[in-house]
Design a protein around this motif. Structure first.
Motif, PDB file in Angstrom:
ATOM      1  N   GLN A  30      14.060  15.266  11.250  1.00  0.00           N
ATOM      2  CA  GLN A  30      13.540  13.969  11.530  1.00  0.00           C
ATOM      3  C   GLN A  30      14.424  13.264  12.509  1.00  0.00           C
ATOM      4  OE1 GLN A  30      13.477  11.786   7.463  1.00  0.00           O
ATOM      5  NE2 GLN A  30      11.439  12.308   7.648  1.00  0.00           N
ATOM      6  N   TYR A 288      -2.850  17.996   2.846  1.00  0.00           N
ATOM      7  CA  TYR A 288      -2.068  17.109   3.396  1.00  0.00           C
ATOM      8  C   TYR A 288      -3.023  16.535   4.735  1.00  0.00           C
ATOM      9  CZ  TYR A 288       0.780  15.780   7.545  1.00  0.00           C
ATOM     10  OH  TYR A 288       1.485  15.053   8.575  1.00  0.00           O
ATOM     11  N   ASN A 290      -2.845  14.499   8.411  1.00  0.00           N
ATOM     12  CA  ASN A 290      -2.087  13.674   9.322  1.00  0.00           C
ATOM     13  C   ASN A 290      -2.883  12.486   9.908  1.00  0.00           C
ATOM     14  OD1 ASN A 290      -1.125  13.323  12.243  1.00  0.00           O
ATOM     15  ND2 ASN A 290       0.222  14.879  11.682  1.00  0.00           N
ATOM     16  N   SER A 318       0.640  11.473   6.189  1.00  0.00           N
ATOM     17  CA  SER A 318       1.849  10.892   6.868  1.00  0.00           C
ATOM     18  C   SER A 318       1.293  10.480   8.449  1.00  0.00           C
ATOM     19  CB  SER A 318       2.971  11.715   7.027  1.00  0.00           C
ATOM     20  OG  SER A 318       2.741  13.003   7.611  1.00  0.00           O
ATOM     21  N   SER A 319       1.777   9.759   9.156  1.00  0.00           N
ATOM     22  CA  SER A 319       1.602   9.608  10.508  1.00  0.00           C
ATOM     23  C   SER A 319       3.034  10.020  11.081  1.00  0.00           C
ATOM     24  CB  SER A 319       1.691   7.955  10.953  1.00  0.00           C
ATOM     25  OG  SER A 319       1.838   8.059  12.347  1.00  0.00           O
ATOM     26  N   THR A 320       2.888  11.004  12.410  1.00  0.00           N
ATOM     27  CA  THR A 320       3.934  11.648  12.772  1.00  0.00           C
ATOM     28  C   THR A 320       4.007  11.176  14.297  1.00  0.00           C
ATOM     29  OG1 THR A 320       2.371  13.529  13.722  1.00  0.00           O
ATOM     30  CG2 THR A 320       3.553  13.932  12.134  1.00  0.00           C
ATOM     31  N   GLY A 350       7.072  13.500   6.859  1.00  0.00           N
ATOM     32  CA  GLY A 350       7.118  12.183   6.211  1.00  0.00           C
ATOM     33  C   GLY A 350       6.685  11.228   7.449  1.00  0.00           C
ATOM     34  N   THR A 351       6.720   9.977   7.146  1.00  0.00           N
ATOM     35  CA  THR A 351       6.150   8.902   8.178  1.00  0.00           C
ATOM     36  C   THR A 351       7.473   8.400   8.709  1.00  0.00           C
ATOM     37  OG1 THR A 351       4.135   8.336   6.907  1.00  0.00           O
ATOM     38  CG2 THR A 351       4.953   6.857   8.599  1.00  0.00           C
ATOM     39  N   LEU A 365       3.008   5.586   1.239  1.00  0.00           N
ATOM     40  CA  LEU A 365       3.483   6.756   1.962  1.00  0.00           C
ATOM     41  C   LEU A 365       4.928   6.955   1.793  1.00  0.00           C
ATOM     42  CD1 LEU A 365       1.396   5.824   5.482  1.00  0.00           C
ATOM     43  CD2 LEU A 365       1.062   7.767   3.486  1.00  0.00           C
ATOM     44  N   SER A 366       5.882   8.043   2.346  1.00  0.00           N
ATOM     45  CA  SER A 366       7.154   8.092   2.219  1.00  0.00           C
ATOM     46  C   SER A 366       7.725   8.479   3.358  1.00  0.00           C
ATOM     47  CB  SER A 366       7.412   9.255   1.192  1.00  0.00           C
ATOM     48  OG  SER A 366       8.851   9.735   1.377  1.00  0.00           O
ATOM     49  N   ALA A 367       9.119   8.017   4.108  1.00  0.00           N
ATOM     50  CA  ALA A 367       9.402   8.592   5.254  1.00  0.00           C
ATOM     51  C   ALA A 367      10.144  10.005   5.018  1.00  0.00           C
ATOM     52  CB  ALA A 367      10.789   7.476   5.456  1.00  0.00           C
ATOM     53  N   ASN A 369      10.296  13.911   4.408  1.00  0.00           N
ATOM     54  CA  ASN A 369       9.627  15.034   4.407  1.00  0.00           C
ATOM     55  C   ASN A 369       9.397  15.620   3.075  1.00  0.00           C
ATOM     56  OD1 ASN A 369       9.819  14.765   7.220  1.00  0.00           O
ATOM     57  ND2 ASN A 369      11.215  16.429   7.481  1.00  0.00           N
TER      58      ASN A 369
END
Length: 398
Positions: A30, A288, A290, A318-320, A350-351, A365-367, A369
């Motif tokens: 991360q 999943y 993105n 998630s957004s990467t 994660g985000t 969403l979750s930060a 992974n």
């Protein structure tokens, strides 16, 4: 002609990693590639996703004609992993005119145009070394890749803002399905430049903070740069591939507004539903996604609520962009490759930078992974003018 579109190889460069191996380390740790803006000539207080290797790239004397920041990113991406070796194996099976090129970009080599205008003002005339018609050209990245690889088949550059290099997969699939070519090298590249940095600032879309997709406090994007490539073939071509296939794609253009998405995400919904229908999958089968997730107020609200309507809570999303920044015309391929790579690593990113979820967004969403063994993954790219693209990749359907 009906045949499965298979992924033979892929690699990339971005702020979070020069090459997939480096990016995998950043994702797992991360570790963001975003840094305070120090881009030459730009005083905006923001963060950027700068690829330092592009800033320091030295062109061989024989290749100086091709000098541009965008072409440097392209060259760096082509050098990663086994991409060129895989292309050479394809060239042993089919002639170069049966290999296509589809590249997405929104800035091309505009940094060289900026240099030319500066020199014109300073010298009161047109400098000879800026008169490079194959570089000062919207088609420049594709021209350079053709030069670099010797590919002589059909070649196009797509420029549909932030969906540019997602749509390359759809174009390549149509070419392969129609038998126009036997293989396609798809890619995308966009580089940092003053036009983009100040242009997005003028639209009040650039954050002074590190970007926080889907966060309550998000207030804009961080601009990044990147380049990536994937080599696609029909399944009837006798070449070893990854076992990953492009199983679905959807495209739409809602033309709601020059820069704002449709408030209900009408065009995005059409692209997603087309992709699911083409893949013959239900939304619940996607493991999943993105997300486009730029960290702008309107984009995240629209996309987040749309995805919550369409997908069950069991689909990890998630957004990467917290790792890479918004790489504009390269975002489509970079995020598609991140999604594809979950098949190899089992790491669902994660985000990054999400601290306090926006209560107005239904999507949770979750930060952090997660780990998984996805079978089907999706990547969304939604550009200015309502240019939308959604891609689905699947494991072992070839």
């Amino acid at each position: 002609m009906s045949s499965t579109v298979c992924v033979v190889d892929y690699d990339l460069v971005c702020a979070a990693g020069v090459g997939l191996r480096s990016l995998r380390d950043s994702l797992a740790a991360q570790r963001s590639g975003l840094v305070p803006n120090r881009f030459p000539g730009c005083s905006l207080p923001t963060y950027v996703g700068e690829v330092s290797a592009a800033s320091n790239y030295q062109w061989p004397e024989s290749e100086v004609y091709w000098t541009s920041r965008n072409n440097a990113l392209v060259e760096l991406a082509l050098q990663q992993g086994s991409l060129l070796d895989s292309l050479q194996r394809i060239r042993q099976l089919v002639p170069p005119e049966r290999i296509g090129l589809v590249i997405g970009s929104s800035t091309s080599s505009i940094d060289q145009a900026e240099d030319a205008y500066r020199t014109v003002r300073e010298q009161e005339g047109r400098p000879h070394d800026n008169l490079r018609d194959r570089v000062l050209n919207p088609h420049a990245p594709t021209i350079y890749v053709a030069h670099r690889t010797g590919i002589t088949g059909p070649a196009v550059t797509l420029s549909t803002a932030c969906s540019s290099s997602a749509k390359v997969f759809a174009t390549a699939a149509r070419w392969l399905e129609a038998g126009v070519v036997d293989a396609v090298l798809v890619g995308g590249s966009d580089s940092l430049c003053l036009t983009v940095l100040y242009g997005f600032h003028s639209l009040q879309l650039v954050s002074t903070d590190i970007c926080r997709p889907f966060d309550r406090s998000r207030d804009g994007i961080n601009i990044g740069e990147a380049a990536g490539f994937a080599l696609l073939v029909r399944s009837d071509l006798p070449v070893e591939h990854t076992g990953i296939v492009l199983s679905g794609y959807g495209e739409s253009s809602d033309a709601h507004h020059m820069s704002h998405p449709h408030p209900e995400g009408a065009g995005a919904r059409r692209a997603i539903e087309q992709a699911l229908a083409r893949a013959k999958l239900a939304a619940s089968q996607i493991d999943y996604v993105n997300l486009h997730g730029t960290a702008s107020r309107v984009n995240d609200l629209t996309e987040g609520n749309l995805m919550a309507q369409l997908f069950p809570e069991s689909t990890f999303m998630s957004s990467t962009k917290g790792w890479t920044g918004h790489t504009l015309g390269a975002a489509g391929i970079i995020e598609a490759l991140i999604a594809i790579d979950t098949f190899k690593t089992g790491l669902l990113p994660g985000t990054l930078n999400l601290r306090d979820a926006d209560p107005e967004i239904a999507l949770r969403l979750s930060a952090d992974n997660a780990q998984g063994e996805p079978t089907h993954v999706m990547s969304n790219s939604f550009g200015f003018g309502g240019n939308n693209a959604s891609l689905i990749f699947s494991r072992g359907r070839g």
